[in-house]
Design an enzyme around this catalytic site. Sequence first.
Site, PDB file in Angstrom:
ATOM      1  N   TYR A  68       0.770  -1.085  -0.014  1.00  0.00           N
ATOM      2  CA  TYR A  68       0.034  -0.039  -0.298  1.00  0.00           C
ATOM      3  C   TYR A  68       0.711   1.219   0.129  1.00  0.00           C
ATOM      4  CZ  TYR A  68      -4.769  -1.191   0.407  1.00  0.00           C
ATOM      5  OH  TYR A  68      -5.995  -1.801  -0.029  1.00  0.00           O
ATOM      6  N   GLU A  70      -0.725   4.872  -0.460  1.00  0.00           N
ATOM      7  CA  GLU A  70      -1.252   6.149  -0.604  1.00  0.00           C
ATOM      8  C   GLU A  70      -0.288   7.317  -0.479  1.00  0.00           C
ATOM      9  OE1 GLU A  70      -2.392   3.520   1.092  1.00  0.00           O
ATOM     10  OE2 GLU A  70      -4.464   3.357   1.102  1.00  0.00           O
ATOM     11  N   ASP A 214      -7.606  14.167 -24.444  1.00  0.00           N
ATOM     12  CA  ASP A 214      -7.586  12.502 -24.029  1.00  0.00           C
ATOM     13  C   ASP A 214      -6.861  12.019 -25.149  1.00  0.00           C
ATOM     14  OD1 ASP A 214      -8.001   9.970 -23.871  1.00  0.00           O
ATOM     15  OD2 ASP A 214     -10.015  10.058 -23.087  1.00  0.00           O
ATOM     16  N   THR A 240      -4.288   6.535 -21.669  1.00  0.00           N
ATOM     17  CA  THR A 240      -4.075   4.935 -21.274  1.00  0.00           C
ATOM     18  C   THR A 240      -2.708   4.909 -21.345  1.00  0.00           C
ATOM     19  OG1 THR A 240      -4.767   4.266 -23.331  1.00  0.00           O
ATOM     20  CG2 THR A 240      -6.577   4.225 -21.650  1.00  0.00           C
ATOM     21  N   LYS A 243      -2.236   1.368 -25.183  1.00  0.00           N
ATOM     22  CA  LYS A 243      -2.727   1.159 -26.560  1.00  0.00           C
ATOM     23  C   LYS A 243      -1.496   1.422 -27.617  1.00  0.00           C
ATOM     24  CE  LYS A 243      -7.593   2.510 -25.628  1.00  0.00           C
ATOM     25  NZ  LYS A 243      -7.781   3.087 -24.249  1.00  0.00           N
ATOM     26  N   ARG A 249      -1.867  -2.217 -18.979  1.00  0.00           N
ATOM     27  CA  ARG A 249      -3.163  -1.561 -18.559  1.00  0.00           C
ATOM     28  C   ARG A 249      -3.179  -0.234 -17.646  1.00  0.00           C
ATOM     29  NH1 ARG A 249      -7.380  -2.860 -21.446  1.00  0.00           N
ATOM     30  NH2 ARG A 249      -6.043  -4.322 -22.839  1.00  0.00           N
TER      31      ARG A 249
HETATM   32  N1  DSN Z   1     -12.335   0.516 -25.210  1.00  0.00           N
HETATM   33  C1  DSN Z   1     -11.322   1.446 -25.563  1.00  0.00           C
HETATM   34  C2  DSN Z   1     -11.169   1.474 -27.122  1.00  0.00           C
HETATM   35  O1  DSN Z   1     -11.311   0.554 -27.781  1.00  0.00           O
HETATM   36  O2  DSN Z   1     -10.823   2.414 -27.650  1.00  0.00           O
HETATM   37  C3  DSN Z   1     -11.634   2.988 -25.259  1.00  0.00           C
HETATM   38  O3  DSN Z   1     -11.597   3.039 -23.813  1.00  0.00           O
END
Ligand code: DSN
Length: 438
Positions: A68, A70, A214, A240, A243, A249
């Site tokens: 932990y 925090e 974003d 994120t 990607k 993730r």
């Molecule tokens: N699920 C993602 C996507 O496929 O673009 C976005 O959150």
Amino acid sequence: MTNLAAKRDARTTWDFYNQPLREADSAIFQAIEAERARQAAYLELIASENMTSRAVMDAQGTILTNKYAEGLPGKRYYSGCDHIDTIEQIAIDRATALFGCNFANVQPNSGSQSNQAVYLALIKPGAKILSMALDHGGHLTHGSPVNVSGKWFDVTQYGIRDDNGEIDYDEVERMALETQPDMVVCGASAYARIIDWARFRQIADKVGAWLLADIAHYAGLVAGGAIPSPFPHVHIATTTTHKTLRGPRGGLILWNDEELSKKINSAVFPGMQGGPLEHVIAAKAVAFGQALEPAFKDYAQAVVDNARALAGALAERGYTIVSGGTDTHVFLVDLQKQGLVGLPAQRALYRAHLNCNRNAIPNDPQKPWYTSGLRFGSPAGTTRGLGVAEFTQVGHWIADVLDGLVKSGGKSGDTEVEGATAARVAQLLQRFPVYERA
Ligand code: DSN
């Protein structure tokens, strides 16, 4: 305790700490192995997915999950965080170096939570947001009525132009002047073209709004220099990490102005989250380190080149690409001309070992479960090693399968074509092996 009992106890303790998953839980181990085989056997064309490195997974699968922590490096609520601090500080330093900004919070568990933390930090329930509509390429967390962002904020949404499939910046400006939003959100999850961050900032400044970008989909392309960076234009960027950025993730928040630091950090914790996932943060640090390597620039450019090749082949075969092509890793195919629906099209391609996702297209007449579109992306295939020649070939295989589906009346598909394509995909992927172990 008898000697035997003590021995048994020692064995149990040893097993608890050291027994590999293969022996400890065969049901889960076998399912993971099956998923590994699936990932090896299918060409991944879902634009938001990628294949991360063994090193990233090694960092994530560690004893850091026990801790932990925090708070932030050097300022934790629990003791014993010295090494955690080292790891999280490396992640922060690499994130800011990678994106050319001053501050980063590496703790968000996801892109959605990153966005929610920004909303919590900067606006109040009932505030006005101007963002891109989901069926025009935006994201659920940008104010969709089914998401908390749509329930708690007063949302107005812009879309893309009918004539060229691109964002109509004049229209965005008109909407901003009319609605006077507190926050403008740019960035998308199914928009293929370069986003003009500077123009968005001009619009936000005209109405005194925060500008959030974003870049969940585009982060790897930004980091690799394949598309322009939102900095210094935007107030805050969220992303994120799994990607195009090819990490574990997770989520990440980036900003430049020190005055925002307290608001954003405290919105993440204690506002949104409790203990940060430090094992994931270690894996983020590894991925950021990899993205700082010169080779990542080549990767990012190859992702764009490959997506263009794929879109080009599909266009050549008569399929409509929304906005006519792509400048990024992603594009949408509008299936209306062929009279196809997204769901059976996605299923037909999956039977041919080509994995993409059905996706709403602008003004889609179909329900979100069915859709009239397919979304394709090149990040995972590019990681795997496929180049322009292979992506062009894959584009023709996709068209073969979809043409077969048209001939079969749009529902069942052409079994022969799908089988032959699956065999071709298998042959291709043999040249591009992936993980040797789960
Ligand atoms: N699920 C993602 C996507 O496929 O673009 C976005 O959150």
